[in-house]
Design a protein around this motif. Structure first.
Motif, mmCIF file in Angstrom:
data_model
loop_
_atom_site.group_PDB
_atom_site.id
_atom_site.type_symbol
_atom_site.label_atom_id
_atom_site.label_comp_id
_atom_site.label_asym_id
_atom_site.label_seq_id
_atom_site.Cartn_x
_atom_site.Cartn_y
_atom_site.Cartn_z
ATOM 1 N N GLY A 180 -62.135 -37.247 8.690
ATOM 2 C CA GLY A 180 -61.314 -37.409 7.490
ATOM 3 C C GLY A 180 -59.868 -37.013 7.760
ATOM 4 N N SER A 181 -59.630 -36.220 8.808
ATOM 5 C CA SER A 181 -58.261 -35.889 9.223
ATOM 6 C C SER A 181 -57.862 -36.946 10.244
ATOM 7 N N GLY A 182 -57.200 -37.997 9.777
ATOM 8 C CA GLY A 182 -56.883 -39.117 10.661
ATOM 9 C C GLY A 182 -56.036 -38.690 11.846
ATOM 10 N N SER A 183 -55.102 -37.750 11.592
ATOM 11 C CA SER A 183 -54.215 -37.320 12.673
ATOM 12 C C SER A 183 -54.985 -36.618 13.792
ATOM 13 N N ALA A 184 -56.222 -36.160 13.523
ATOM 14 C CA ALA A 184 -57.047 -35.546 14.577
ATOM 15 C C ALA A 184 -57.354 -36.569 15.670
ATOM 16 N N SER A 185 -57.345 -37.859 15.315
ATOM 17 C CA SER A 185 -57.641 -38.891 16.323
ATOM 18 C C SER A 185 -56.592 -38.902 17.426
ATOM 19 N N ARG A 186 -55.373 -38.405 17.114
ATOM 20 C CA ARG A 186 -54.307 -38.422 18.119
ATOM 21 C C ARG A 186 -54.313 -37.157 18.970
ATOM 22 N N SER A 187 -54.949 -36.071 18.459
ATOM 23 C CA SER A 187 -54.871 -34.778 19.158
ATOM 24 C C SER A 187 -55.841 -34.658 20.327
ATOM 25 N N ASP A 241 -38.066 -41.106 4.928
ATOM 26 C CA ASP A 241 -38.739 -42.159 4.145
ATOM 27 C C ASP A 241 -40.126 -41.728 3.673
ATOM 28 N N LEU A 242 -40.851 -41.048 4.564
ATOM 29 C CA LEU A 242 -42.179 -40.576 4.163
ATOM 30 C C LEU A 242 -42.062 -39.699 2.920
ATOM 31 N N HIS A 243 -41.056 -38.806 2.930
ATOM 32 C CA HIS A 243 -40.898 -37.903 1.790
ATOM 33 C C HIS A 243 -40.366 -38.640 0.566
ATOM 34 N N ILE A 269 -47.280 -33.725 16.391
ATOM 35 C CA ILE A 269 -46.274 -34.042 15.375
ATOM 36 C C ILE A 269 -46.019 -35.551 15.430
ATOM 37 N N ALA A 270 -46.132 -36.177 14.255
ATOM 38 C CA ALA A 270 -45.996 -37.646 14.214
ATOM 39 C C ALA A 270 -44.530 -38.044 14.216
ATOM 40 N N PHE A 271 -44.186 -39.017 15.060
ATOM 41 C CA PHE A 271 -42.857 -39.645 15.052
ATOM 42 C C PHE A 271 -42.859 -40.780 14.030
HETATM 43 C C1 DP6 Z 1 -47.817 -36.472 7.098
HETATM 44 O O1 DP6 Z 1 -54.916 -37.156 6.685
HETATM 45 O O2 DP6 Z 1 -54.347 -36.670 9.104
HETATM 46 O O3 DP6 Z 1 -49.024 -35.394 8.849
HETATM 47 O O4 DP6 Z 1 -55.799 -33.853 7.911
HETATM 48 O O5 DP6 Z 1 -54.058 -32.801 6.494
HETATM 49 O O6 DP6 Z 1 -53.587 -33.266 8.896
HETATM 50 P P1 DP6 Z 1 -54.358 -33.662 7.664
HETATM 51 O O7 DP6 Z 1 -53.755 -35.032 7.284
HETATM 52 P P2 DP6 Z 1 -54.007 -36.531 7.680
HETATM 53 O O8 DP6 Z 1 -52.529 -37.097 7.401
HETATM 54 C C2 DP6 Z 1 -51.457 -36.770 8.208
HETATM 55 C C3 DP6 Z 1 -50.207 -36.915 7.414
HETATM 56 C C4 DP6 Z 1 -48.926 -36.609 8.147
HETATM 57 C C5 DP6 Z 1 -48.490 -37.733 9.075
HETATM 58 C C6 DP6 Z 1 -49.191 -37.856 10.391
HETATM 59 O O9 DP6 Z 1 -49.565 -36.850 11.000
HETATM 60 O O10 DP6 Z 1 -49.305 -39.004 10.843
#
Ligand code: DP6
Length: 337
Positions: A144-151, A249-251, A13-15
């Protein structure tokens, strides 16, 4: 050598959120992001490498329990990443893949981060390729799922917007602190089941059309620093204030994009309000949301039971998932097939 590997990888979960890309095809973000790796919401992926020509085989765990051929939209995304990793490895052949989630796939919870990080690490395992955590992160990002880089890492993780090096090694995440450093919990209020109507990819594409895009960007250096310090000093109030403001803010950016994206449902607002009321009563809890209607309530171990009890008492059709900071990916001895 075994050509098969199974990896369990958690979601996060992104902060501070990734929202807007400088290069969407390669998932290079406009701004750095910081997240907490979870432990209860995870994906498990088995990958087998076959030294033969032919199509990849992609299955997922159906609601009924069995493994079945994955639906086309999901399978196409997985196939593209498998093709990319095959080319990167230079090994040829094809892959057989099965994947499942610990949480209902159609619950409107982000499964891409856990799914694509698990897939990436399982491919590396099946090919018996040892690479650094930095490269694992960059390869997961290139799904393509950028957030996967953090997992691919446990604990608290930052993904900078830029990086050194070329190709796969640039722009990868790194760990800020381990899970043991700070035990935080996340009570997820699932108010909407089913996939979101607008993908994160479309959200990134539209982000810069919002008049508030630049306003949020201007706040981020200070917010990033505050979150880094809050994690270092285990300062829950400082963390919570920033995390909740950042999610709102994101929303705001999403709602004021062209075309506008409304991820919230009426129940989202009621949960947000309930969390504010809890704080007035001294319960340590703050809200954050991904690109969806569900609310992640970040709280301390001491407040977790009270948070869950109060959310359960709301007159809403919601279910709760108890999650918290976790240690990251695990190699599993049992395969899915
Ligand atoms: C709002 O392009 O990583 O969760 O692949 O669908 O997970 P998915 O999305 P990605 O964008 C993430 C968007 C976010 C914020 C975040 O996780 O940083």
């Amino acid at each position: 050598m075994s050509n098969k590997a199974t990896i369990r990888c958690p979601s996060n979960i992104a902060f501070i959120k990734y929202w807007g890309a400088r290069d969407l095809a390669r998932a290079i973000p406009v701004n750095p992001s910081i997240s907490m790796t979870l432990r209860s919401c995870f994906s498990r992926s088995t990958v087998e490498w076959l030294d033969e020509d032919g199509e990849h085989e992609i299955r997922w765990r159906a609601a009924e329990g069995g493994l079945e051929t994955a639906p086309p939209a999901f399978a196409d995304r997985v196939r593209r990443h498998l093709d990319f990793l095959r080319e990167w490895s230079g090994q040829g052949g094809r892959f057989r893949v099965a994947t499942e989630n610990s949480f209902p796939s159609a619950a409107g919870l982000a499964s891409s981060a856990s799914g694509f990080s698990a897939l990436t690490l399982a491919v590396l395992g099946a090919l018996d390729r040892q690479v650094s955590p930095a490269e694992q992160s960059a390869l997961a990002r290139l799904s393509g799922s950028g957030s996967a880089s953090r997992s691919v890492m446990g604990g608290y993780v930052e993904w900078p917007a830029e990086g050194e090096g070329e190709g796969g090694s640039e722009c990868h995440a790194h760990q800020l602190a381990t899970a043991e450093h700070w035990d935080l919990r996340n009570v997820i209020a699932v108010v909407e089941r089913g996939a979101k109507k607008t993908s994160s990819l479309d959200g990134h594409r539209r982000a810069e059309t919002s008049p508030y895009f630049c306003t949020r960007q201007a706040c981020l250096p200070e917010r990033l620093e505050a979150v880094r310090r809050a994690i270092e000093e285990r300062d829950f109030l400082r963390l919570g204030e920033v995390v909740e403001a950042e999610a709102i803010d994101l929303h705001c950016v999403a709602m004021t994009s062209t075309p506008a994206i409304f991820y919230w449902r009426p129940a989202t607002l009621l949960v947000l309000e309930a969390v504010r009321e809890m704080r007035e009563d001294g319960v340590a809890a703050y809200s954050t949301m991904d690109a969806g209607a569900n609310v992640h309530v970040i709280c301390t171990p001491e407040s977790e039971i009270e948070v869950a009890a109060r959310l359960s008492r709301l007159d809403l059709d919601l279910s709760l998932i108890h999650d918290g900071v976790g240690n990251g990916p695990v190699v599993e001895p049992e395969h899915l097939f």
